[in-house]
Design a protein around this motif. Structure first.
Motif, PDB file in Angstrom:
ATOM      1  N   LYS A   7      33.101  40.062  26.454  1.00  0.00           N
ATOM      2  CA  LYS A   7      31.955  39.512  27.064  1.00  0.00           C
ATOM      3  C   LYS A   7      31.827  39.166  28.603  1.00  0.00           C
ATOM      4  O   LYS A   7      30.866  39.367  29.434  1.00  0.00           O
ATOM      5  CB  LYS A   7      31.576  38.378  26.350  1.00  0.00           C
ATOM      6  CG  LYS A   7      30.332  37.621  26.893  1.00  0.00           C
ATOM      7  CD  LYS A   7      29.934  36.414  25.958  1.00  0.00           C
ATOM      8  CE  LYS A   7      28.523  35.708  26.560  1.00  0.00           C
ATOM      9  NZ  LYS A   7      27.772  36.382  27.534  1.00  0.00           N
ATOM     10  N   PRO A   8      33.287  38.744  29.127  1.00  0.00           N
ATOM     11  CA  PRO A   8      33.116  38.457  30.725  1.00  0.00           C
ATOM     12  C   PRO A   8      32.902  39.854  31.342  1.00  0.00           C
ATOM     13  O   PRO A   8      32.270  39.929  32.541  1.00  0.00           O
ATOM     14  CB  PRO A   8      34.580  37.980  30.816  1.00  0.00           C
ATOM     15  CG  PRO A   8      34.914  37.572  29.530  1.00  0.00           C
ATOM     16  CD  PRO A   8      34.210  38.280  28.563  1.00  0.00           C
ATOM     17  N   ILE A   9      33.498  40.714  31.083  1.00  0.00           N
ATOM     18  CA  ILE A   9      33.306  42.034  31.416  1.00  0.00           C
ATOM     19  C   ILE A   9      32.017  42.650  31.460  1.00  0.00           C
ATOM     20  O   ILE A   9      31.520  43.075  32.440  1.00  0.00           O
ATOM     21  CB  ILE A   9      34.566  43.345  31.111  1.00  0.00           C
ATOM     22  CG1 ILE A   9      35.744  42.685  31.354  1.00  0.00           C
ATOM     23  CG2 ILE A   9      34.116  44.730  31.668  1.00  0.00           C
ATOM     24  CD1 ILE A   9      36.856  43.724  30.545  1.00  0.00           C
ATOM     25  N   ALA A  10      31.494  42.608  30.475  1.00  0.00           N
ATOM     26  CA  ALA A  10      29.987  42.912  30.121  1.00  0.00           C
ATOM     27  C   ALA A  10      29.021  42.130  31.006  1.00  0.00           C
ATOM     28  O   ALA A  10      28.197  42.858  31.754  1.00  0.00           O
ATOM     29  CB  ALA A  10      29.646  42.964  28.702  1.00  0.00           C
ATOM     30  N   ASP A  11      29.305  40.898  31.220  1.00  0.00           N
ATOM     31  CA  ASP A  11      28.574  40.033  32.097  1.00  0.00           C
ATOM     32  C   ASP A  11      28.785  40.278  33.190  1.00  0.00           C
ATOM     33  O   ASP A  11      27.647  40.415  34.278  1.00  0.00           O
ATOM     34  CB  ASP A  11      28.838  38.608  31.778  1.00  0.00           C
ATOM     35  CG  ASP A  11      28.340  38.078  30.421  1.00  0.00           C
ATOM     36  OD1 ASP A  11      27.667  38.602  29.671  1.00  0.00           O
ATOM     37  OD2 ASP A  11      29.149  36.996  29.930  1.00  0.00           O
ATOM     38  N   TYR A  12      29.754  40.683  33.942  1.00  0.00           N
ATOM     39  CA  TYR A  12      30.112  41.112  35.237  1.00  0.00           C
ATOM     40  C   TYR A  12      29.315  42.590  35.513  1.00  0.00           C
ATOM     41  O   TYR A  12      28.687  42.483  36.652  1.00  0.00           O
ATOM     42  CB  TYR A  12      31.548  41.279  35.616  1.00  0.00           C
ATOM     43  CG  TYR A  12      31.994  41.989  36.816  1.00  0.00           C
ATOM     44  CD1 TYR A  12      31.706  41.070  37.998  1.00  0.00           C
ATOM     45  CD2 TYR A  12      32.412  43.204  36.958  1.00  0.00           C
ATOM     46  CE1 TYR A  12      32.070  41.837  39.143  1.00  0.00           C
ATOM     47  CE2 TYR A  12      32.544  43.870  38.238  1.00  0.00           C
ATOM     48  CZ  TYR A  12      32.245  43.196  39.349  1.00  0.00           C
ATOM     49  OH  TYR A  12      32.571  43.630  40.465  1.00  0.00           O
ATOM     50  N   VAL A  13      29.574  43.361  34.669  1.00  0.00           N
ATOM     51  CA  VAL A  13      28.864  44.892  34.993  1.00  0.00           C
ATOM     52  C   VAL A  13      27.286  44.659  34.974  1.00  0.00           C
ATOM     53  O   VAL A  13      26.764  45.295  35.735  1.00  0.00           O
ATOM     54  CB  VAL A  13      29.463  45.748  33.795  1.00  0.00           C
ATOM     55  CG1 VAL A  13      28.590  46.885  34.020  1.00  0.00           C
ATOM     56  CG2 VAL A  13      30.847  46.085  34.134  1.00  0.00           C
TER      57      VAL A  13
END
Length: 109
Positions: A7-13
């Motif tokens: 989730k943190p990566i998906a949110d950043y992208v």
């Protein structure tokens, strides 16, 4: 490409696709480290400045096309498009996550 399990990566992208500095910063730990092609940025203030001056200013949008686990890191690769020399360029993003936050991110060509 779906990167929902992280989730943190998906949110950043997703935030990067909107060029939203506040939302890009949100998944990072307060004392996170961002290594950008040899330059080191520590904490929210320095990382925000990086986003504003080197991402949003040139409309650099990263589009992941591969993701893998490697030595405890999540490695995401893909092109970034924007108003910068050589666009698009292919980048490798190496994320270290802890407690659902980005602790470190290393970006290389």
């Amino acid at each position: 490409m779906s990167i929902e399990p992280h989730k943190p990566i998906a949110d950043y992208v997703a935030a990067n696709a909107r060029l939203d500095a506040d939302a890009m910063l949100k998944p990072f730990a307060a004392d996170a480290v961002f290594l950008d092609n040899g330059k080191r940025f520590e904490g929210h203030n320095q990382i925000r400045k990086l986003f504003e001056e080197e991402v949003i200013a040139v409309k650099a949008i990263f589009t992941p096309d591969t993701i893998r686990n490697e030595n405890g890191q999540i490695v995401v690769e893909g092109p970034a498009h924007g108003n910068f020399p050589g666009s698009p360029l292919r980048f490798t993003y190496r994320f270290t996550l802890q407690a659902d936050e980005i602790r470190t991110l290393e970006v290389t060509l």
